[in-house]
Motif scaffolding. Structure first.
Motif, PDB file in Angstrom:
ATOM      1  N   ILE A  38      22.152  47.659  13.247  1.00 43.29           N
ATOM      2  CA  ILE A  38      21.139  47.384  12.230  1.00 43.29           C
ATOM      3  C   ILE A  38      21.182  45.912  11.815  1.00 43.29           C
ATOM      4  O   ILE A  38      20.163  45.242  11.743  1.00 43.29           O
ATOM      5  CB  ILE A  38      21.369  48.292  11.005  1.00 43.29           C
ATOM      6  N   LEU A  93      11.804  40.146   3.687  1.00 41.90           N
ATOM      7  CA  LEU A  93      11.068  38.890   3.508  1.00 41.90           C
ATOM      8  C   LEU A  93      10.112  38.978   2.320  1.00 41.90           C
ATOM      9  O   LEU A  93       9.983  38.036   1.543  1.00 41.90           O
ATOM     10  CB  LEU A  93      10.298  38.530   4.780  1.00 41.90           C
ATOM     11  N   PRO A 127      17.139  52.744  15.309  1.00 40.10           N
ATOM     12  CA  PRO A 127      17.630  51.602  14.538  1.00 40.10           C
ATOM     13  C   PRO A 127      16.735  50.370  14.651  1.00 40.10           C
ATOM     14  O   PRO A 127      16.562  49.639  13.676  1.00 40.10           O
ATOM     15  CB  PRO A 127      18.996  51.320  15.166  1.00 40.10           C
ATOM     16  N   MET A 139      10.987  35.569  12.404  1.00 40.14           N
ATOM     17  CA  MET A 139       9.891  35.421  11.449  1.00 40.14           C
ATOM     18  C   MET A 139      10.061  34.186  10.569  1.00 40.14           C
ATOM     19  O   MET A 139       9.126  33.442  10.354  1.00 40.14           O
ATOM     20  CB  MET A 139       9.769  36.679  10.586  1.00 40.14           C
ATOM     21  N   THR A 140      11.255  34.010  10.016  1.00 39.75           N
ATOM     22  CA  THR A 140      11.499  32.856   9.132  1.00 39.75           C
ATOM     23  C   THR A 140      12.841  32.228   9.485  1.00 39.75           C
ATOM     24  O   THR A 140      13.845  32.506   8.849  1.00 39.75           O
ATOM     25  CB  THR A 140      11.508  33.308   7.650  1.00 39.75           C
ATOM     26  N   LEU A 157      23.085  35.809   5.982  1.00 42.17           N
ATOM     27  CA  LEU A 157      21.827  35.200   5.530  1.00 42.17           C
ATOM     28  C   LEU A 157      22.016  34.272   4.332  1.00 42.17           C
ATOM     29  O   LEU A 157      21.355  33.251   4.225  1.00 42.17           O
ATOM     30  CB  LEU A 157      20.796  36.281   5.178  1.00 42.17           C
ATOM     31  N   PHE A 158      22.927  34.623   3.415  1.00 47.62           N
ATOM     32  CA  PHE A 158      22.993  33.858   2.164  1.00 47.62           C
ATOM     33  C   PHE A 158      24.387  33.354   1.806  1.00 47.62           C
ATOM     34  O   PHE A 158      24.576  32.764   0.752  1.00 47.62           O
ATOM     35  CB  PHE A 158      22.448  34.699   1.005  1.00 47.62           C
ATOM     36  N   ILE A 212      15.588  30.681   6.859  1.00 47.61           N
ATOM     37  CA  ILE A 212      16.526  31.456   6.042  1.00 47.61           C
ATOM     38  C   ILE A 212      17.887  31.520   6.726  1.00 47.61           C
ATOM     39  O   ILE A 212      18.921  31.320   6.113  1.00 47.61           O
ATOM     40  CB  ILE A 212      16.000  32.892   5.819  1.00 47.61           C
ATOM     41  N   SER A 237      13.304  44.310   7.795  1.00 50.80           N
ATOM     42  CA  SER A 237      13.134  42.850   7.780  1.00 50.80           C
ATOM     43  C   SER A 237      11.857  42.456   7.053  1.00 50.80           C
ATOM     44  O   SER A 237      11.852  41.496   6.279  1.00 50.80           O
ATOM     45  CB  SER A 237      13.070  42.301   9.203  1.00 50.80           C
ATOM     46  N   PHE A 244      19.730  43.760  14.602  1.00 53.06           N
ATOM     47  CA  PHE A 244      18.261  43.821  14.700  1.00 53.06           C
ATOM     48  C   PHE A 244      17.593  43.105  13.527  1.00 53.06           C
ATOM     49  O   PHE A 244      16.595  42.414  13.698  1.00 53.06           O
ATOM     50  CB  PHE A 244      17.775  45.279  14.755  1.00 53.06           C
ATOM     51  N   VAL A 245      18.146  43.280  12.325  1.00 55.04           N
ATOM     52  CA  VAL A 245      17.529  42.646  11.146  1.00 55.04           C
ATOM     53  C   VAL A 245      17.653  41.122  11.235  1.00 55.04           C
ATOM     54  O   VAL A 245      16.677  40.403  11.047  1.00 55.04           O
ATOM     55  CB  VAL A 245      18.133  43.166   9.822  1.00 55.04           C
ATOM     56  N   ALA A 249      15.297  39.758  13.806  1.00 55.56           N
ATOM     57  CA  ALA A 249      13.900  39.816  13.344  1.00 55.56           C
ATOM     58  C   ALA A 249      13.623  38.736  12.305  1.00 55.56           C
ATOM     59  O   ALA A 249      12.591  38.059  12.349  1.00 55.56           O
ATOM     60  CB  ALA A 249      13.596  41.204  12.772  1.00 55.56           C
ATOM     61  N   ILE A 250      14.563  38.560  11.375  1.00 57.15           N
ATOM     62  CA  ILE A 250      14.381  37.553  10.326  1.00 57.15           C
ATOM     63  C   ILE A 250      14.336  36.164  10.957  1.00 57.15           C
ATOM     64  O   ILE A 250      13.525  35.307  10.602  1.00 57.15           O
ATOM     65  CB  ILE A 250      15.545  37.609   9.306  1.00 57.15           C
ATOM     66  N   TRP A 297      13.752  50.787  12.428  1.00 53.74           N
ATOM     67  CA  TRP A 297      14.246  50.713  11.056  1.00 53.74           C
ATOM     68  C   TRP A 297      14.452  49.250  10.663  1.00 53.74           C
ATOM     69  O   TRP A 297      14.051  48.808   9.580  1.00 53.74           O
ATOM     70  CB  TRP A 297      15.568  51.480  10.940  1.00 53.74           C
ATOM     71  N   ALA A 298      15.084  48.496  11.561  1.00 50.35           N
ATOM     72  CA  ALA A 298      15.404  47.109  11.260  1.00 50.35           C
ATOM     73  C   ALA A 298      14.138  46.264  11.112  1.00 50.35           C
ATOM     74  O   ALA A 298      14.051  45.378  10.259  1.00 50.35           O
ATOM     75  CB  ALA A 298      16.297  46.526  12.346  1.00 50.35           C
ATOM     76  N   GLN A 299      13.138  46.551  11.948  1.00 48.28           N
ATOM     77  CA  GLN A 299      11.870  45.821  11.869  1.00 48.28           C
ATOM     78  C   GLN A 299      11.240  46.022  10.489  1.00 48.28           C
ATOM     79  O   GLN A 299      10.815  45.080   9.826  1.00 48.28           O
ATOM     80  CB  GLN A 299      10.930  46.326  12.982  1.00 48.28           C
ATOM     81  N   LEU A 312      25.297  41.445   6.428  1.00 47.39           N
ATOM     82  CA  LEU A 312      23.912  40.960   6.497  1.00 47.39           C
ATOM     83  C   LEU A 312      23.687  39.893   5.420  1.00 47.39           C
ATOM     84  O   LEU A 312      23.184  38.798   5.697  1.00 47.39           O
ATOM     85  CB  LEU A 312      22.941  42.136   6.296  1.00 47.39           C
TER      86      LEU A 312
END
Lengths: 206, 243, 237
Positions: free
Chosen positions: A185, B192, B180, A196-197, A77-78, A200, B188, A188-189, A192-193, B183-185, A73
């Protein structure tokens, strides 16, 4: 996957310390050049975030639960070097605060979870991304767990603790299952990121 | 939330708590390195080292139950990994332990890990983490790494709180279903927010003259007394092993 | 007398959104000024711009001082207190000023004494109450002995007694102080001059008693509820 003290032979422990020390030292230099003064607070809160996220379990099918490792992750992202430095700090904190992972095995744990995992994840992601973004994120993070488990097995075998013919299949198969949680995970993260942004996800690069 | 999941007992006052941080770090790491690099460790060595650690634990006034609880959390992992040695007799054991059978290598593994885990728990429950950070700076651990550790320690409570608060809300919203994706939402959003917090902290640090290097005042001196204690410790461990 | 800080046509934009618009005012040395306005009025942005911590258009000129002489206390103490102990946080500024160990030690003791938290050196920020955190946050700037203090919402979220204690601490500050707040009681007790900010613009700038007596102005700028709040639905349900 945290190797405790006593499981590694002295040669394996020292050589993994040397490899990890060299890579993390180099990463710190590069990150400081690129990120500058901001590195301390920015990476500090990210590390605290990943550390916290690892402590909050999420339920997987059948009443079991998993938790995030986070190397891929962070790498997606970085960038892999930022990920290595942050994961190293987290592994030191876990070894010192919770005795989770041994002090003498720290070099090996950093190598597996702080170097091999983000690097595997990062390059697999970069490679597959062209074809399918979502699949790239999932496979990259799943594979990062499997490959670092394989490294762990090899280190235990080289130490004479567990023979490779037992360690490798056992570690690989267990982590092929555990890795699914990490893959989901992370997928999904990142999605979602990105929603939203988006900046990044696009700016990543060290 | 009760902020006690980290270094709960490090604020106590005992003979051990009052010792120099660098001294404690060196002794703890030295002891662990010694225990894992011993060519062999038999029951008698283990018992003697264990008694020695127990004396230190009692001196530290940290409840013995704290050690037991922490150890039990880690035990399954040690057992799981160790069990596979039990199932197989390694053909080329790095350390031939006692007569080299699977059972004995398993017990030796258990002995080494147990002593090491107890040592680390003793170190963190008798030493403040901020002191450990200062000692790490003195030991020339890269400043960026120590600063990140310091931020982990400062903000972990805050972020865990955020997770726990949002988890309740997320579970409520999704009718008790929490997978999951939920959880991920949640993660995130917190990620941020953490990034934003990092930006603000940077501004706040800059406003107080920060230029890339976190500076702290370090006063602890490592003097003759510390060298003496260290030598005494090394001698004791050596004697216990030779008996 | 010439102004210590002179702001002319200050404009700040975040992503095309104008947060501050054509702000002009001056502050004299040793003056204490209240900056009031509703949430989102631009108070925090104005304080950050005054310390030149963010990009801006227009001009902000200092007379005989530099940025380093301006201390800022942020509203959220978790932003201000980023070190593992109270001591390290209060010592952070003085350490960066290059002071020697004994001077740093003295500054920390003095600053903590002034906020009534002597002996808190070894405490950890996450174990402090909200009021204590806010006081330590002020101490982190007091220890640097700046000549200008910018305080952002020093009493938000505190109980009445803590608000009073913080007010006393601010009174004792020697130097120029700008307090951004929507705690009108606090402002009334502290300052002679008030600037009202709303929608990124200065709406009023004048003597505190006149501005606080102008109910209509305060209600219009969301700083005071209309008188009707006292008879919302009482006795009618």
């Amino acid at each position: 996957m945290h190797i405790p003290d006593g499981f590694l032979s002295v040669p394996v422990a020292t050589s993994t310390y040397a490899i990890s020390g060299a890579w993390v030292g180099y990463s710190i230099k590069k990150v400081q050049e690129k990120v500058g003064e901001k590195a301390v607070p920015a990476m500090g809160v990210l590390a605290a975030f990943v550390f916290a996220a690892q402590m909050i379990n999420f339920p997987v099918a059948g009443g079991t639960s998993g938790h995030l490792v986070g190397g891929t992750l962070l790498a997606i992202l970085f960038g892999p070097m930022v990920a290595s430095v942050i994961m190293t700090a987290i592994l030191i904190a876990q070894a010192l605060l919770f005795a989770d992972g041994g002090i003498t095995a720290l070099g090996a744990n950093i190598l597996n979870m702080g170097i091999v995992a983000p690097l595997t994840g990062y390059f697999v992601y970069k490679f597959i991304k062209k074809w399918h973004y979502g699949a790239a994120v999932f496979i990259a993070s799943w594979l990062s767990i499997v490959v670092s488990a394989m490294f762990c097995a090899v280190e235990l075998a080289l130490s004479g603790t567990i023979p490779l013919r037992i360690a490798l299949p056992a570690m690989t198969s267990i982590h092929a299952i555990i890795g699914i949680g990490e893959g989901l995970i992370t997928y999904f993260v990142v999605v979602a990121i990105k929603k939203m942004t988006p900046s990044i996800v696009e700016e990543a690069g060290i | 939330m009760k902020h006690h999941f980290i270094d709960r007992y490090s604020g106590l006052n005992s003979l051990i708590h009052r010792q120099n941080t660098k001294l404690k770090l060196l002794i703890a790491i030295g002891f662990i390195v010694f225990v894992i690099s011993l060519p062999r460790i038999d029951i008698q060595d283990f018992v003697l080292f264990q008694i020695f650690l127990l004396v230190l634990i009692l001196l530290s006034k940290v409840p013995v139950m704290h050690f037991v609880k922490n150890y039990l959390v880690l035990l399954p992992f040690i057992l799981l990994a160790g069990l596979s040695t039990l199932l197989s007799v390694p053909r080329t054991a790095y350390r031939p332990i006692l007569n080299g059978t699977g059972l004995h290598s398993f017990l030796a593994l258990l002995a080494r890990s147990t002593l090491s885990v107890e040592t680390i728990i003793l170190l963190v429950s008798t030493t403040r983490f901020d002191d450990i950070l200062k000692a790490l700076r003195d030991f020339r651990v890269p400043s960026l790494l120590v600063s990140i550790l310091s931020f982990i320690y400062r903000y972990i409570f805050l972020i865990v709180d955020e997770f726990l608060r949002t988890r309740i809300a997320a579970v409520t919203r999704s009718n008790g279903r929490f997978g999951p994706r939920t959880w991920a939402q949640m993660a995130s959003n917190i990620l941020l927010r953490s990034i934003e917090r990092g930006e603000m902290i940077y501004i706040s640090m800059k406003a107080r003259g920060f230029h890339g290097e976190v500076k702290t005042l370090r006063e602890e001196v490592f003097g003759a007394k510390e060298w003496f204690i260290m030598a005494a410790f090394a001698a004791t461990i050596w004697l216990l092993w030779k008996i | 007398m010439e102004n210590l800080i002179e702001v002319t046509d200050l404009v700040v934009e975040y992503d095309d959104r104008r947060v501050l618009d054509a702000i002009s005012f001056g502050v004299k040395a040793n003056e204490m000024v209240g900056l009031i306005g509703p949430n989102g009025a631009g108070k925090t942005t104005l304080l950050m711009a005054l310390r030149k911590l963010i990009k801006f258009d227009g001009s902000i000129s200092y007379n005989g001082i530099s940025e380093a002489d301006i201390g800022i206390v942020f509203q959220n103490p978790d932003i201000q207190l980023f070190m593992p102990t109270v001591f390290d946080d209060v010592a952070f500024g003085p350490m960066n000023q290059g002071l020697n160990a004994s001077e740093v030690q003295r500054r920390v003791e003095e600053a903590l004494a002034r906020v009534g938290l002597s002996g808190f050196e070894r405490r950890q920020p996450h174990h402090l109450s909200e009021g204590e955190k806010k006081k330590v946050a002020i101490a982190t700037v007091l220890s640097m002995k700046p000549s200008v203090y910018l305080l952002d919402e020093p009493t938000t979220g505190l109980d009445p007694l803590s608000r009073f204690e913080i007010g006393k601490i601010i009174c004792d500050i020697k130097g120029t102080v700008i307090v951004a707040s929507h705690d009108l009681d606090l402002v009334a007790g502290l300052v002679d001059r008030v600037i009202v900010l709303n929608g990124g613009k200065i709406v009023a700038d004048g003597y505190v008693d006149e501005i606080l007596a102008d109910k209509e102005l305060l209600v219009r700028n969301r700083l005071l509820p209309p008188d009707d709040i006292k008879s919302l639905c009482r006795s009618s349900r």
